[in-house]
Design a protein around this motif. Structure first.
Motif, PDB file in Angstrom:
ATOM      1  N   HIS A 188      29.514  40.633  43.184  1.00 40.27           N
ATOM      2  CA  HIS A 188      30.179  41.756  43.838  1.00 40.27           C
ATOM      3  C   HIS A 188      30.686  41.314  45.216  1.00 40.27           C
ATOM      4  O   HIS A 188      30.674  40.149  45.546  1.00 40.27           O
ATOM      5  N   ASN A 234      33.679  41.173  46.504  1.00 39.50           N
ATOM      6  CA  ASN A 234      34.838  40.285  46.507  1.00 39.50           C
ATOM      7  C   ASN A 234      35.761  40.638  47.679  1.00 39.50           C
ATOM      8  O   ASN A 234      35.895  41.801  48.060  1.00 39.50           O
ATOM      9  N   SER A 265      29.072  34.489  34.108  1.00 44.41           N
ATOM     10  CA  SER A 265      29.761  34.887  35.338  1.00 44.41           C
ATOM     11  C   SER A 265      29.001  34.384  36.550  1.00 44.41           C
ATOM     12  O   SER A 265      27.766  34.407  36.590  1.00 44.41           O
ATOM     13  N   GLY A 268      29.686  33.839  41.107  1.00 45.91           N
ATOM     14  CA  GLY A 268      30.572  33.995  42.235  1.00 45.91           C
ATOM     15  C   GLY A 268      31.101  32.656  42.716  1.00 45.91           C
ATOM     16  O   GLY A 268      30.542  31.593  42.432  1.00 45.91           O
ATOM     17  N   THR A 300      35.795  39.919  57.359  1.00 50.94           N
ATOM     18  CA  THR A 300      36.587  40.369  56.215  1.00 50.94           C
ATOM     19  C   THR A 300      37.736  41.283  56.615  1.00 50.94           C
ATOM     20  O   THR A 300      38.266  42.015  55.792  1.00 50.94           O
ATOM     21  N   HIS A 345      38.108  33.845  50.815  1.00 53.86           N
ATOM     22  CA  HIS A 345      38.281  34.402  49.481  1.00 53.86           C
ATOM     23  C   HIS A 345      36.949  34.358  48.734  1.00 53.86           C
ATOM     24  O   HIS A 345      36.297  33.314  48.668  1.00 53.86           O
ATOM     25  N   LYS A 346      36.551  35.499  48.205  1.00 56.98           N
ATOM     26  CA  LYS A 346      35.341  35.589  47.372  1.00 56.98           C
ATOM     27  C   LYS A 346      35.738  36.269  46.066  1.00 56.98           C
ATOM     28  O   LYS A 346      36.345  37.345  46.076  1.00 56.98           O
ATOM     29  N   SER A 347      35.425  35.622  44.955  1.00 60.24           N
ATOM     30  CA  SER A 347      35.786  36.167  43.652  1.00 60.24           C
ATOM     31  C   SER A 347      34.681  35.831  42.658  1.00 60.24           C
ATOM     32  O   SER A 347      33.658  35.241  43.005  1.00 60.24           O
ATOM     33  N   VAL A 348      34.897  36.244  41.404  1.00 60.53           N
ATOM     34  CA  VAL A 348      33.944  35.970  40.323  1.00 60.53           C
ATOM     35  C   VAL A 348      34.667  35.146  39.271  1.00 60.53           C
ATOM     36  O   VAL A 348      35.802  35.443  38.883  1.00 60.53           O
ATOM     37  N   THR A 349      34.017  34.104  38.808  1.00 66.39           N
ATOM     38  CA  THR A 349      34.582  33.231  37.789  1.00 66.39           C
ATOM     39  C   THR A 349      33.585  33.081  36.649  1.00 66.39           C
ATOM     40  O   THR A 349      32.476  33.642  36.699  1.00 66.39           O
ATOM     41  N   SER A 405      39.572  39.031  49.756  1.00 64.80           N
ATOM     42  CA  SER A 405      40.620  38.019  49.885  1.00 64.80           C
ATOM     43  C   SER A 405      41.444  38.372  51.110  1.00 64.80           C
ATOM     44  O   SER A 405      42.127  39.396  51.134  1.00 64.80           O
TER      45      SER A 405
END
Length: 829
Positions: free
Chosen positions: A651, A653, A522, A524, A576, A512-516, A655
């Motif tokens: 960028h 992202n 911001s 990653g 991925t 899982h790769k997201s932005v928080t 899951s």
């Protein structure tokens, strides 16, 4: 004609518990005395749950009834009364259980009633089976499998194709058209349905596995006649008119062995192939099959397949290593060609006895066997046959490529880009030789730059590859160089390929790769979850390992952005897509700044089979001092962009839970920044040798045969396409091969090169000279070995051009397009 028999024990009042042990016999009303089949076990005749019907029997033309009867002891010698009793309804006393079945005068098959057909189909094609998706008038076809049988052999299919998820695994996915149409050997092919679902109803033939409504084991599509590949029936443009790519179905089924027949002309002397196995190796096998062995000088030899190739091609995560000189001629097969890129080879048939009878042509039996342990495998194959071979095509230094232009870009701090624009010897395409002389500290004296040129090398890659892989290697260095203290480099360490790691059984990995948002900014974040401690430990150990390596290279973690050692990155590679690891697996690479390392969190909960790793991806800025004439700031900025918004932290992202436990063998590597020390290097002389290397295994054909004791080489059939190129009569190709590093054995030779000389680096754009190595009678170069570049004026004997005070003087027009180069001086400071 074929007739399907499937009896119902209740409607026929058969008691299967009281049948005789002799089995059943089958008669037709055309012959009351001789059965068309006998000894048939009842399980073949009855419907489930007690049997596996239908039984397919061939009924003679004209029969209108068949008798299926238990072969008990009281079976009459003449069964006509039974037929008659059945027809007239008269009673017949017999202890044999029997059934009389009518045969339709014009039978209508299940294939006809279902009106099955492919939306794309060819009943005759060259080297391939063309069959699109199935349609039916009975309704929507959602799932199916089809077995493909060759030349009337129904014992087992050559391969199974299919569509949908209900009947997996199968080896090829429909539609079989275009690039997905499989190559097959020449012959008569039939596609027979194993299982099919139409409007939610499942139908199965005897070779199906879904136990659906029984259907006949017969082809609904007729016979497909596959013609062999021939030298003149390819559909692709030269250099390879026959091409094929394969992509695994991705459903876990072992990919099929692909075979094809290539019919040679009697004039064919060479066969070229270009094969790529990608990361997961696949095996290529090519056998010569004599069309007329009895008219050769050695029928016993030519009555068997003569192997020309048996090689495993694909990197599997290793460096390219073809074969060393010590085992080129050994009889160990298959050869290992460990490279990810295309492997090019020309097989020479000049010493093999050839058929002169057009009705008995020689053929090549070509087989591609996919990797047996990794089903996620792709390959590409390109082929071409040739009658003749031009050994001077793009390799002889005459005519050598000529110089069409010379460009010098002057930058501040004495940086200069020097460019020679070369016109290709074969097709006129241009090749740019581009060198940068950087950070000279005046006055540092004169400087010499050497430009190697191996005639036509850039063209060979685009043209037909006569010698397989060709490497051009340069040796030497400028005569005078200097390096200022501010010069920076970014180096990497570790393995950057995408080789697969062995799979842990029953493993599932979440990526899982997201932005928080952290402190209003911001950034990653990457999280990985595991149901297996082995995979978790694998990744955790990788981070520990590479942080230790960074400590060895640049020292402990620093948070000072003005320190060069602040700019270091981990690069994480993750799959991925939810497919087994192998060829064609989609992957992302993420740049993680080293300051994230202390904040990586690990959760270990073995009681619940749960482990996780969470990795922050802080966004950083480039705060390194922009020192005058330093390349450090710009170089660092590139990697800051990689790690920040360009493609990484903010960028890309993803899951996904990979239920196959896919992971790469080398999931991490590192980049780190280093700054050059103040050095000035002066060399009194140097030389450049541009060397052409032709791998022996690509260049030489050594046929061999299989025997009870192993592989046996046939040195009397050995051949190379251009014998003169491996003889001492040619000055630039040597007769004795050498081992080159870890890349195997090569034939080696030297070719033309140029020398550009700047008498004074200050204002050198107004004064430079161009030399070549040796001048022949026609003004072109022939190399010598070794060639040492002496200081002026002895270079003047090779002077071909000079430029002084904005005036150019040509000393040898043969080296230039239209006799003189175009010179451009760009002052970019």
């Amino acid at each position: 004609m074929d007739f399907a028999i499937c009896l119902d024990q209740f409607s026929t009042n058969f008691n299967v518990s009281s049948l005789s042990p002799n089995g059943f016999s089958i008669y037709t009303n055309l012959d009351y005395n001789n059965p068309i089949a006998s000894g048939i076990p009842y399980q073949d005749l009855f419907a489930p749950p007690i049997g596996n019907c239908p039984l397919i029997v061939n009924i003679p033309q004209g029969a209108t009834q068949i008798l299926v009867i238990d072969a008990c002891t009281t079976l009459p010698t003449n069964v006509a009364p039974i037929f008659n009793a059945g027809n007239s309804a008269n009673s017949l006393i017999t202890q044999c259980c029997y059934a009389i079945l009518p045969v339709p005068v014009e039978p209508i098959s299940w294939c006809d009633t279902s009106d099955l057909e492919f939306d794309v189909f060819s009943s005759s094609f060259v080297g391939q089976i063309i069959a699109g998706n199935l349609t039916s008038t009975l309704g929507t076809v959602t799932d199916y499998t089809i077995g493909w049988y060759k030349d009337g052999d129904y014992s087992a299919p050559e391969f199974v194709s299919g569509y949908g998820n209900s009947f997996i695994p199968y080896q090829l996915t429909h539609p079989l058209a275009g690039n997905t149409a499989p190559y097959v050997t020449a012959g008569d092919w039939e596609g027979i349905i194993h299982d099919i679902a139409i409007n939610g109803v499942t139908y199965s033939s005897v070779s199906g596995s879904a136990n659906g409504t029984p259907i006949p084991f017969e082809s609904c599509f007729g016979t497909i006649v596959v013609a062999p590949l021939q030298c003149d029936n390819g559909t692709f443009p030269l250099p390879y008119t026959h091409q094929k790519s394969f992509t695994a179905a991705g459903n876990g089924a072992p990919p099929p062995v692909i075979g094809l027949t290539y019919q040679l002309d009697s004039s064919t002397e060479y066969f070229a192939y270009n094969f790529r196995g990608y990361s997961v190796w696949d095996e290529l096998e090519i056998k010569f099959i004599s069309g007329d062995p009895n008219n050769t000088g050695n029928p016993s030899l030519y009555n068997q397949p003569i192997y020309l190739e048996k090689a495993r091609i694909g990197s599997e995560g290793f460096l390219s290593n073809i074969n060393t000189l010590s085992n080129i001629n050994n009889n160990v097969y298959p050869k290992d060609i460990k490279q990810d890129q295309y492997f090019k080879r020309v097989l020479t048939l000049t010493n093999i006895s050839r058929s002169a009878n057009p009705s008995l042509p020689d053929t090549l039996d070509i087989k591609i066997t996919p990797n047996p342990t990794n089903n996620q495998t792709n390959w590409d194959l390109q082929m071409q046959c040739l009658d003749t071979f031009d050994c001077t095509d793009c390799i002889d230094p005459f005519p050598a490529a000529k110089i069409s232009g010379i460009t010098i870009d002057e930058w501040c701090c004495n940086q200069q880009y020097v460019k020679l624009i070369m016109s290709g010897a074969c097709d006129g395409s241009q090749t740019l030789w581009d060198y940068k002389m950087t950070d000279f500290t005046p006055p540092s004296g004169p400087a010499t730059y050497v430009y190697g040129y191996t005639s036509g090398t850039s063209d060979i890659a685009a043209k037909f590859p006569p010698y397989g892989v060709i490497n051009d290697l340069a040796f030497g260095s400028p005569m005078f160089t200097s390096t200022t203290p501010t010069n920076c480099t970014i180096q990497y360490n570790g393995n950057i390929n995408f080789a697969c790691s062995p799979v842990t059984p029953n493993s599932s990995i979440g990526y899982h790769k997201s932005v928080t948002t952290v402190n209003g900014q911001s950034q990653g974040i990457i999280s990985m979850s595991f149901n297996n401690q082995t995979d978790y430990t694998f990744y955790k150990d990788q981070f520990i390992l590479w942080n230790g390596s960074l400590t060895n290279f640049v020292g402990p973690i620093t948070y000072d952005p003005t320190n060069i050692n602040y700019y270091n990155w981990f690069v994480l590679k993750i799959p991925t897509t939810n497919v087994p690891c192998g060829d064609g697996v989609m992957a992302n690479q993420y740049y993680i700044h080293r300051t994230a390392y202390p904040n990586i969190t690990y959760i270990e909960d073995p009681a619940n089979n749960y482990w996780s790793i969470t990795i922050p991806m802080p966004v950083i800025t480039n705060q390194f001092p922009q020192t005058t004439c330093s390349n450090c700031y710009g170089l660092i900025q590139q990697f800051v962009n990689y790690g920040n918004s360009d493609s990484q932290a903010l960028h890309n992202n993803v899951s996904i839970v990979n239920t196959f436990g896919s992971k790469f063998a080398f999931p991490l590597y590192i980049y780190y920044t280093s700054q050059g020390s103040p050095t000035i290097t002066t060399q009194a002389s140097s030389y450049y040798i541009f060397r052409r290397d032709m791998p022996i295994y690509s260049f030489k054909t050594l046929p061999f045969v299989s025997s009870s004791t192993g592989w046996v080489n046939l040195p009397t059939l050995e051949a190379v396409p251009c014998p003169t190129l491996v003889s001492s009569s040619m000055p630039y190709i040597y007769n004795t091969p050498i081992n080159y590093s870890s890349n195997g054995a090569y034939y080696t030779g030297d070719e033309l090169y140029f020398v550009i000389y700047f008498p004074n680096l200050t204002g050198s754009s107004d004064w430079f000279q161009l030399y070549t190595n040796v001048t022949s009678s026609n003004g072109m170069g022939i190399s010598t070995y070794p060639f040492s570049v002496p200081p002026p004026p002895s270079l003047n004997s090779h002077l071909i051009y000079e430029y002084t005070a904005s005036v150019g003087t040509v000393h040898s027009s043969s080296y230039f397009v239209n006799g003189s180069p175009t010179v451009t001086i760009n002052d970019l400071c």
